[in-house]
Design a protein around this motif. Structure first.
Motif, PDB file in Angstrom:
ATOM      1  N   ASP A   1       0.860  -1.182   0.000  1.00  0.00           N
ATOM      2  CA  ASP A   1       0.000   0.000   0.000  1.00  0.00           C
ATOM      3  C   ASP A   1       0.899   1.235   0.000  1.00  0.00           C
ATOM      4  O   ASP A   1       1.678   1.455   0.933  1.00  0.00           O
ATOM      5  N   LEU A   2       0.785   2.044  -1.029  1.00  0.00           N
ATOM      6  CA  LEU A   2       1.584   3.264  -1.105  1.00  0.00           C
ATOM      7  C   LEU A   2       0.969   4.369  -0.255  1.00  0.00           C
ATOM      8  O   LEU A   2       1.677   5.188   0.341  1.00  0.00           O
TER       9      LEU A   2
ATOM     10  N   ILE B   1      -2.500   8.355   8.889  1.00  0.00           N
ATOM     11  CA  ILE B   1      -2.261   8.346   7.447  1.00  0.00           C
ATOM     12  C   ILE B   1      -0.820   7.920   7.207  1.00  0.00           C
ATOM     13  O   ILE B   1       0.110   8.488   7.801  1.00  0.00           O
ATOM     14  N   PHE B   2      -0.646   6.926   6.346  1.00  0.00           N
ATOM     15  CA  PHE B   2       0.688   6.448   5.994  1.00  0.00           C
ATOM     16  C   PHE B   2       0.906   6.653   4.497  1.00  0.00           C
ATOM     17  O   PHE B   2       0.048   6.306   3.681  1.00  0.00           O
ATOM     18  N   PHE B   3       2.052   7.211   4.161  1.00  0.00           N
ATOM     19  CA  PHE B   3       2.399   7.435   2.764  1.00  0.00           C
ATOM     20  C   PHE B   3       3.862   7.089   2.548  1.00  0.00           C
ATOM     21  O   PHE B   3       4.736   7.590   3.266  1.00  0.00           O
ATOM     22  N   ALA B   4       4.113   6.233   1.575  1.00  0.00           N
ATOM     23  CA  ALA B   4       5.484   5.818   1.245  1.00  0.00           C
ATOM     24  C   ALA B   4       6.222   5.330   2.492  1.00  0.00           C
ATOM     25  O   ALA B   4       7.358   5.718   2.757  1.00  0.00           O
ATOM     26  N   ASP B   5       5.522   4.480   3.267  1.00  0.00           N
ATOM     27  CA  ASP B   5       6.095   3.851   4.468  1.00  0.00           C
ATOM     28  C   ASP B   5       6.393   4.836   5.594  1.00  0.00           C
ATOM     29  O   ASP B   5       7.182   4.534   6.498  1.00  0.00           O
ATOM     30  N   ARG B   6       5.770   6.008   5.577  1.00  0.00           N
ATOM     31  CA  ARG B   6       5.944   6.985   6.655  1.00  0.00           C
ATOM     32  C   ARG B   6       4.588   7.358   7.231  1.00  0.00           C
ATOM     33  O   ARG B   6       3.594   7.447   6.517  1.00  0.00           O
TER      34      ARG B   6
END
Length: 236
Positions: free
Chosen positions: A3-4, A61-66
């Motif tokens: 999941d990106l 919220i997670f985006f690009a493993d952050r």
């Protein structure tokens, strides 16, 4: 597949009014996901909360493993999250080309896959209008411009809020063709829309949102035949 972009239990408010109630969302890399719902269902608030324009009051919220739950919008943009608002927001007194060059930058991984020549190849209408002031473009032309401008930043994910709203059918068809080509080339897109027919040929899967809650998730082909869900949550 990873999941990106992912939201877990997302809640958001405007003042004292709660708009989102525990929204869960997962967008895989190189996929297009549609967020479908009527006007006022919470689509735009979801997009703005993911982009960092509206603060999340609950969930993560997670985006690009952050974890970017509390990161400002500009940090998310630098990480590769591009938001295209429903009201377009071009720089009206600048030319089409200047609107594109303003947004030009390398992606978070250093790549510059999207350059001005590639934009004009993908959006030939914009190439013909490159010297025209953006404020003199039609609504459809402006919509193409803001999508192209977002791509000039070489993002990892495109958040597109109601790209077909208020446009003539021929323009909607043009935008649909562009989005299908982007998806086929490996772009990752979250598409907020009322128009299920428009989404059905672009997105692999759809979330249906109603009154700030995700009420259904299904592949778009299955949803097209799901009369009950369409009647309850998508019929105008």
């Amino acid at each position: 597949m990873t999941d990106l972009l992912r939201a877990e239990g997302l809640s958001a408010f405007y003042g004292a009014s709660q708009i989102l109630f525990g929204v869960d969302l997962a967008l895989k890399q190189r996929h297009t996901l549609a967020l479908l719902g009527r006007n006022g269902a919470g689509k735009s608030t979801t997009m703005k909360t993911l982009a960092g324009i509206v603060p999340a009051r609950g969930g993560r919220i997670f985006f690009a493993d952050r974890d970017v739950t509390h990161a400002p919008a500009y940090t998310r943009a630098r990480l590769g999250l591009a938001y295209v608002p429903e009201d377009r927001q071009v720089f009206p007194e600048h030319s089409v080309e200047d609107n594109l060059l303003i947004a030009a930058k390398s992606g978070p991984d250093g790549r510059r896959d999207w350059t001005l020549p590639r934009i004009f190849e993908t959006f030939p209408l914009l190439a013909n209008l490159r010297s025209r002031q953006a404020g003199r473009l039609s609504g459809g032309e402006q919509q193409l411009l803001v999508i192209a401008r977002a791509l000039m930043g070489n993002p990892l994910v495109l958040l597109l809020d109601e790209p077909s709203e208020g446009l003539a059918p021929i323009v909607v068809a043009t935008i649909g063709k562009v989005l299908r080509e982007l998806g086929a080339s490996g772009a990752t897109i979250l598409l907020a829309e009322q128009n299920m027919h428009f989404c059905s040929r672009i997105a692999e899967e759809a979330l249906v949102i109603d009154r700030g809650r995700v009420v259904h998730r299904q592949d778009t082909k299955g949803l097209a035949g799901n009369e009950d869900i369409r009647r309850r949550y998508l019929a105008m």
